[in-house]
Write a protein that holds these residues in place. Structure first.
Motif, PDB file in Angstrom:
ATOM      1  N   GLY A   1       0.842  -1.193   0.000  1.00 54.22           N
ATOM      2  CA  GLY A   1       0.000   0.000   0.000  1.00 54.22           C
ATOM      3  C   GLY A   1       0.874   1.239   0.000  1.00 54.22           C
ATOM      4  O   GLY A   1       1.923   1.278   0.648  1.00 54.22           O
ATOM      5  N   GLU A   2       0.460   2.255  -0.762  1.00 55.99           N
ATOM      6  CA  GLU A   2       1.250   3.481  -0.895  1.00 55.99           C
ATOM      7  C   GLU A   2       0.373   4.721  -0.709  1.00 55.99           C
ATOM      8  O   GLU A   2      -0.827   4.705  -0.986  1.00 55.99           O
ATOM      9  CB  GLU A   2       1.871   3.582  -2.295  1.00 55.99           C
ATOM     10  CG  GLU A   2       3.121   2.789  -2.490  1.00 55.99           C
ATOM     11  CD  GLU A   2       3.816   3.183  -3.783  1.00 55.99           C
ATOM     12  OE1 GLU A   2       5.035   2.953  -3.860  1.00 55.99           O
ATOM     13  OE2 GLU A   2       3.163   3.697  -4.710  1.00 55.99           O
ATOM     14  N   PHE A   3       1.014   5.809  -0.299  1.00 53.81           N
ATOM     15  CA  PHE A   3       0.357   7.105  -0.268  1.00 53.81           C
ATOM     16  C   PHE A   3       1.417   8.162  -0.553  1.00 53.81           C
ATOM     17  O   PHE A   3       2.509   8.124   0.017  1.00 53.81           O
ATOM     18  CB  PHE A   3      -0.276   7.384   1.098  1.00 53.81           C
ATOM     19  CG  PHE A   3      -1.030   8.689   1.140  1.00 53.81           C
ATOM     20  CD1 PHE A   3      -2.350   8.758   0.729  1.00 53.81           C
ATOM     21  CD2 PHE A   3      -0.400   9.843   1.573  1.00 53.81           C
ATOM     22  CE1 PHE A   3      -3.041   9.962   0.759  1.00 53.81           C
ATOM     23  CE2 PHE A   3      -1.084  11.054   1.608  1.00 53.81           C
ATOM     24  CZ  PHE A   3      -2.417  11.100   1.199  1.00 53.81           C
ATOM     25  N   GLY A   4       1.095   9.090  -1.490  1.00 54.66           N
ATOM     26  CA  GLY A   4       2.094  10.097  -1.818  1.00 54.66           C
ATOM     27  C   GLY A   4       1.571  11.181  -2.722  1.00 54.66           C
ATOM     28  O   GLY A   4       0.364  11.399  -2.851  1.00 54.66           O
ATOM     29  N   LYS A   5       2.493  11.859  -3.403  1.00 54.22           N
ATOM     30  CA  LYS A   5       2.209  13.073  -4.144  1.00 54.22           C
ATOM     31  C   LYS A   5       3.069  13.137  -5.399  1.00 54.22           C
ATOM     32  O   LYS A   5       4.236  12.769  -5.383  1.00 54.22           O
ATOM     33  CB  LYS A   5       2.498  14.285  -3.248  1.00 54.22           C
ATOM     34  CG  LYS A   5       2.614  15.625  -3.926  1.00 54.22           C
ATOM     35  CD  LYS A   5       1.276  16.149  -4.376  1.00 54.22           C
ATOM     36  CE  LYS A   5       1.398  17.567  -4.959  1.00 54.22           C
ATOM     37  NZ  LYS A   5       0.146  18.025  -5.581  1.00 54.22           N
TER      38      LYS A   5
END
Length: 281
Positions: A124-128
Protein backbone atom coordinates in the motif's frame (compact mmCIF):
# COMPACT_ATOMS: atom_id res chain seq x y z
CA UNK A 1 -10.26 8.89 1.91
CA UNK A 2 -9.94 8.33 5.68
CA UNK A 3 -11.66 4.93 5.39
CA UNK A 4 -9.52 3.89 2.43
CA UNK A 5 -6.13 4.66 3.99
CA UNK A 6 -7.13 3.29 7.39
CA UNK A 7 -7.97 -0.04 5.77
CA UNK A 8 -4.51 -0.55 4.26
CA UNK A 9 -2.67 -1.42 7.51
CA UNK A 10 -5.53 -3.78 8.50
CA UNK A 11 -5.34 -5.57 5.13
CA UNK A 12 -1.56 -5.92 5.30
CA UNK A 13 -1.63 -7.10 8.92
CA UNK A 14 -4.23 -9.73 8.05
CA UNK A 15 -2.01 -10.95 5.22
CA UNK A 16 0.93 -11.29 7.59
CA UNK A 17 -1.15 -13.23 10.13
CA UNK A 18 -2.30 -15.61 7.41
CA UNK A 19 1.30 -16.49 6.49
CA UNK A 20 2.88 -19.47 8.22
CA UNK A 21 5.39 -18.45 10.84
CA UNK A 22 8.28 -19.81 8.80
CA UNK A 23 7.34 -17.57 5.87
CA UNK A 24 7.46 -14.44 8.06
CA UNK A 25 11.02 -15.04 9.21
CA UNK A 26 13.85 -13.59 7.15
CA UNK A 27 16.29 -16.38 6.37
CA UNK A 28 18.78 -17.37 3.71
CA UNK A 29 16.03 -19.47 2.09
CA UNK A 30 13.33 -16.75 2.15
CA UNK A 31 14.97 -13.29 2.32
CA UNK A 32 11.87 -11.50 1.02
CA UNK A 33 9.32 -12.90 3.49
CA UNK A 34 7.73 -10.64 6.10
CA UNK A 35 6.47 -7.14 6.71
CA UNK A 36 8.26 -3.98 5.54
CA UNK A 37 7.97 -0.19 5.48
CA UNK A 38 9.64 2.03 2.96
CA UNK A 39 9.60 4.95 0.55
CA UNK A 40 9.71 5.58 -3.17
CA UNK A 41 10.78 8.74 -4.96
CA UNK A 42 11.57 9.74 -8.51
CA UNK A 43 10.37 11.61 -11.57
CA UNK A 44 6.97 11.49 -13.28
CA UNK A 45 6.38 12.19 -16.97
CA UNK A 46 3.22 12.21 -19.07
CA UNK A 47 2.40 12.14 -22.76
CA UNK A 48 1.56 15.53 -24.23
CA UNK A 49 -1.99 14.79 -25.45
CA UNK A 50 -1.49 15.70 -29.11
CA UNK A 51 -4.75 16.76 -30.72
CA UNK A 52 -6.57 17.46 -27.45
CA UNK A 53 -9.03 20.35 -27.41
CA UNK A 54 -11.98 21.84 -25.55
CA UNK A 55 -15.50 20.71 -26.42
CA UNK A 56 -18.57 22.91 -26.03
CA UNK A 57 -22.22 22.39 -25.11
CA UNK A 58 -23.77 25.55 -26.49
CA UNK A 59 -27.43 24.75 -25.69
CA UNK A 60 -26.75 23.08 -22.30
CA UNK A 61 -28.41 19.80 -23.32
CA UNK A 62 -25.51 17.69 -21.98
CA UNK A 63 -24.21 16.83 -25.47
CA UNK A 64 -20.79 18.25 -26.31
CA UNK A 65 -19.40 18.96 -29.78
CA UNK A 66 -21.31 22.18 -30.57
CA UNK A 67 -19.65 25.03 -32.45
CA UNK A 68 -19.52 28.35 -30.63
CA UNK A 69 -20.33 30.98 -33.26
CA UNK A 70 -20.17 34.76 -33.35
CA UNK A 71 -23.19 36.96 -34.16
CA UNK A 72 -21.98 36.89 -37.77
CA UNK A 73 -22.03 33.07 -37.80
CA UNK A 74 -18.23 32.56 -37.75
CA UNK A 75 -16.47 29.98 -35.57
CA UNK A 76 -15.48 31.87 -32.40
CA UNK A 77 -12.66 29.35 -31.77
CA UNK A 78 -11.19 29.37 -35.28
CA UNK A 79 -7.67 30.20 -33.92
CA UNK A 80 -7.67 26.62 -32.57
CA UNK A 81 -6.41 24.67 -29.57
CA UNK A 82 -3.15 23.40 -28.13
CA UNK A 83 -2.22 20.60 -25.74
CA UNK A 84 -0.62 22.73 -23.04
CA UNK A 85 -1.06 26.03 -21.20
CA UNK A 86 -1.32 29.03 -23.54
CA UNK A 87 1.28 31.76 -22.98
CA UNK A 88 -0.85 34.51 -24.46
CA UNK A 89 -4.28 35.41 -25.78
CA UNK A 90 -3.38 34.24 -29.30
CA UNK A 91 -1.49 31.15 -30.54
CA UNK A 92 1.12 33.42 -32.15
CA UNK A 93 1.99 34.96 -28.77
CA UNK A 94 4.34 32.25 -27.54
CA UNK A 95 2.16 29.23 -28.31
CA UNK A 96 1.70 26.75 -25.44
CA UNK A 97 3.90 25.42 -22.67
CA UNK A 98 4.38 21.67 -22.60
CA UNK A 99 2.56 19.79 -19.84
CA UNK A 100 4.49 19.95 -16.58
CA UNK A 101 6.40 16.85 -15.49
CA UNK A 102 7.75 16.70 -11.96
CA UNK A 103 9.03 14.90 -8.89
CA UNK A 104 7.02 12.34 -6.96
CA UNK A 105 7.41 10.92 -3.44
CA UNK A 106 5.53 8.12 -1.65
CA UNK A 107 5.54 6.20 1.61
CA UNK A 108 4.68 2.51 1.58
CA UNK A 109 3.95 -0.49 3.78
CA UNK A 110 3.80 -4.08 2.57
CA UNK A 111 4.01 -7.78 3.28
CA UNK A 112 5.55 -10.58 1.21
CA UNK A 113 5.63 -14.37 1.42
CA UNK A 114 8.38 -16.34 -0.33
CA UNK A 115 8.15 -20.02 -1.40
CA UNK A 116 11.31 -21.13 -3.10
CA UNK A 117 12.03 -18.52 -5.76
CA UNK A 118 8.45 -17.20 -5.94
CA UNK A 119 7.44 -14.12 -3.95
CA UNK A 120 3.85 -12.87 -3.58
CA UNK A 121 2.61 -9.99 -1.50
CA UNK A 122 0.63 -6.79 -1.03
CA UNK A 123 1.84 -3.20 -0.91
CA UNK A 124 0.00 0.00 0.00
CA UNK A 125 1.25 3.48 -0.90
CA UNK A 126 0.36 7.11 -0.27
CA UNK A 127 2.09 10.10 -1.82
CA UNK A 128 2.21 13.07 -4.14
CA UNK A 129 3.19 13.87 -7.74
CA UNK A 130 3.98 17.36 -9.02
CA UNK A 131 2.76 16.85 -12.61
CA UNK A 132 0.05 18.94 -14.26
CA UNK A 133 -1.76 18.56 -17.58
CA UNK A 134 -3.34 21.46 -19.50
CA UNK A 135 -5.27 22.16 -22.70
CA UNK A 136 -5.96 25.60 -24.18
CA UNK A 137 -8.56 27.03 -26.55
CA UNK A 138 -8.11 30.38 -28.34
CA UNK A 139 -11.06 32.56 -29.30
CA UNK A 140 -11.21 35.36 -31.86
CA UNK A 141 -11.80 37.93 -29.06
CA UNK A 142 -8.77 37.36 -28.72
CA UNK A 143 -8.58 35.36 -25.48
CA UNK A 144 -7.28 32.06 -24.17
CA UNK A 145 -9.13 29.47 -22.05
CA UNK A 146 -6.90 27.05 -20.12
CA UNK A 147 -8.18 23.89 -18.39
CA UNK A 148 -5.62 22.22 -16.09
CA UNK A 149 -5.57 19.10 -13.93
CA UNK A 150 -2.98 18.00 -11.37
CA UNK A 151 -2.53 15.42 -8.60
CA UNK A 152 -3.34 16.51 -5.05
CA UNK A 153 -2.38 13.09 -3.64
CA UNK A 154 -2.53 9.44 -4.65
CA UNK A 155 -3.04 6.18 -2.73
CA UNK A 156 -2.90 2.63 -4.06
CA UNK A 157 -3.22 -0.96 -2.83
CA UNK A 158 -1.48 -3.41 -5.16
CA UNK A 159 -0.70 -7.07 -5.44
CA UNK A 160 2.91 -8.02 -6.12
CA UNK A 161 4.45 -11.16 -7.59
CA UNK A 162 8.06 -11.82 -8.43
CA UNK A 163 11.01 -14.13 -8.87
CA UNK A 164 13.86 -14.05 -6.34
CA UNK A 165 17.37 -14.98 -7.42
CA UNK A 166 19.18 -15.21 -4.09
CA UNK A 167 18.88 -11.68 -2.64
CA UNK A 168 17.64 -10.02 -5.85
CA UNK A 169 13.91 -9.81 -6.57
CA UNK A 170 12.36 -9.11 -9.99
CA UNK A 171 8.65 -8.32 -9.69
CA UNK A 172 5.49 -7.01 -11.26
CA UNK A 173 2.73 -5.13 -9.42
CA UNK A 174 -0.83 -4.08 -10.21
CA UNK A 175 -3.87 -2.76 -8.38
CA UNK A 176 -6.40 0.04 -7.88
CA UNK A 177 -5.41 3.63 -7.23
CA UNK A 178 -7.37 6.41 -5.56
CA UNK A 179 -6.33 10.02 -6.19
CA UNK A 180 -7.35 13.62 -5.60
CA UNK A 181 -7.55 15.18 -9.06
CA UNK A 182 -7.35 18.98 -8.77
CA UNK A 183 -8.87 20.84 -11.71
CA UNK A 184 -8.55 24.56 -12.44
CA UNK A 185 -9.47 27.06 -15.13
CA UNK A 186 -7.91 30.36 -16.19
CA UNK A 187 -8.71 32.76 -19.01
CA UNK A 188 -7.73 36.16 -20.35
CA UNK A 189 -11.44 36.82 -21.05
CA UNK A 190 -12.51 39.42 -18.49
CA UNK A 191 -16.03 40.03 -19.83
CA UNK A 192 -17.81 36.73 -19.24
CA UNK A 193 -18.26 35.09 -15.84
CA UNK A 194 -17.03 31.52 -15.34
CA UNK A 195 -17.83 28.79 -12.80
CA UNK A 196 -16.22 25.36 -12.51
CA UNK A 197 -16.83 21.98 -10.87
CA UNK A 198 -13.38 21.78 -9.23
CA UNK A 199 -11.50 18.89 -7.59
CA UNK A 200 -12.68 15.33 -7.05
CA UNK A 201 -11.48 12.00 -5.67
CA UNK A 202 -11.24 9.34 -8.36
CA UNK A 203 -10.52 5.60 -8.57
CA UNK A 204 -8.08 4.41 -11.24
CA UNK A 205 -5.45 1.79 -11.97
CA UNK A 206 -1.74 1.54 -11.22
CA UNK A 207 0.78 -1.05 -12.34
CA UNK A 208 4.38 -1.67 -13.24
CA UNK A 209 7.43 -3.60 -12.16
CA UNK A 210 10.90 -3.36 -10.76
CA UNK A 211 13.92 -4.87 -9.11
CA UNK A 212 14.71 -4.99 -5.39
CA UNK A 213 18.09 -5.84 -3.87
CA UNK A 214 18.58 -6.92 -0.25
CA UNK A 215 21.42 -5.20 1.63
CA UNK A 216 21.98 -7.27 4.72
CA UNK A 217 19.19 -8.76 6.80
CA UNK A 218 16.79 -5.83 7.07
CA UNK A 219 17.41 -3.31 4.28
CA UNK A 220 16.71 -3.29 0.56
CA UNK A 221 16.90 -0.79 -2.29
CA UNK A 222 15.54 -0.90 -5.81
CA UNK A 223 14.31 0.74 -8.99
CA UNK A 224 10.69 0.71 -10.14
CA UNK A 225 8.56 1.76 -13.11
CA UNK A 226 4.87 2.58 -12.53
CA UNK A 227 1.96 3.53 -14.80
CA UNK A 228 -1.01 5.53 -13.44
CA UNK A 229 -4.35 6.11 -15.14
CA UNK A 230 -7.52 7.89 -13.96
CA UNK A 231 -10.74 8.71 -15.76
CA UNK A 232 -11.33 12.47 -15.67
CA UNK A 233 -14.45 13.03 -17.74
CA UNK A 234 -16.73 15.10 -15.49
CA UNK A 235 -14.90 18.42 -15.18
CA UNK A 236 -17.07 21.29 -16.43
CA UNK A 237 -16.62 25.04 -16.81
CA UNK A 238 -19.66 27.22 -17.52
CA UNK A 239 -19.40 30.60 -19.25
CA UNK A 240 -22.24 33.00 -18.45
CA UNK A 241 -22.95 36.64 -19.27
CA UNK A 242 -20.86 38.59 -16.78
CA UNK A 243 -20.48 42.06 -18.30
CA UNK A 244 -20.51 40.79 -21.89
CA UNK A 245 -23.11 42.16 -24.33
CA UNK A 246 -25.98 40.04 -25.63
CA UNK A 247 -24.00 39.45 -28.86
CA UNK A 248 -21.33 37.52 -26.95
CA UNK A 249 -20.91 34.02 -28.53
CA UNK A 250 -21.31 32.18 -25.19
CA UNK A 251 -24.72 33.74 -24.47
CA UNK A 252 -25.96 34.43 -27.97
CA UNK A 253 -29.74 33.95 -28.50
CA UNK A 254 -31.70 31.73 -28.62
CA UNK A 255 -29.83 30.24 -25.63
CA UNK A 256 -28.76 33.08 -23.33
CA UNK A 257 -28.07 30.88 -20.25
CA UNK A 258 -24.44 30.20 -21.18
CA UNK A 259 -22.08 27.57 -22.58
CA UNK A 260 -20.42 24.56 -20.92
CA UNK A 261 -16.79 23.52 -21.57
CA UNK A 262 -15.14 20.12 -21.12
CA UNK A 263 -11.82 18.59 -22.18
CA UNK A 264 -11.75 16.27 -25.18
CA UNK A 265 -9.08 14.08 -23.49
CA UNK A 266 -10.88 12.44 -20.58
CA UNK A 267 -8.05 10.19 -19.33
CA UNK A 268 -5.33 11.44 -16.98
CA UNK A 269 -2.28 9.17 -17.27
CA UNK A 270 1.39 9.38 -16.40
CA UNK A 271 4.56 7.29 -15.97
CA UNK A 272 6.91 7.09 -12.98
CA UNK A 273 10.54 6.02 -12.72
CA UNK A 274 11.64 5.97 -9.10
CA UNK A 275 14.08 4.61 -6.56
CA UNK A 276 12.81 2.56 -3.62
CA UNK A 277 14.11 1.75 -0.15
CA UNK A 278 12.63 -0.50 2.53
CA UNK A 279 13.22 -1.76 6.06
CA UNK A 280 12.15 -5.38 6.45
CA UNK A 281 11.17 -6.65 9.90
Amino acid sequence: MRTFTAGLPILLAATAVAMPAAAQQVSDDAPFSGLYVGAAGGYDVQPNDVGSSILFDRNLDGAFGDTVTTAAGANAFSPGFCNGAGRGAQPALGGCRNDKDGWAYYGRVGADAQRGNIVVGLVGEFGKSEISDSVTGFSTTPANYVMTRSVGWEASARGRIGYAANTTLFYGTFGPGYARIDRSFTTTNTANAFSQSGRRNQFGITGGGGIEQKLGEHFSIGMEYMFHQYQDDDYRVRATAGTAPATNPFILAPNTAGTDFKRSDDTFRWHSLRATAAFRF
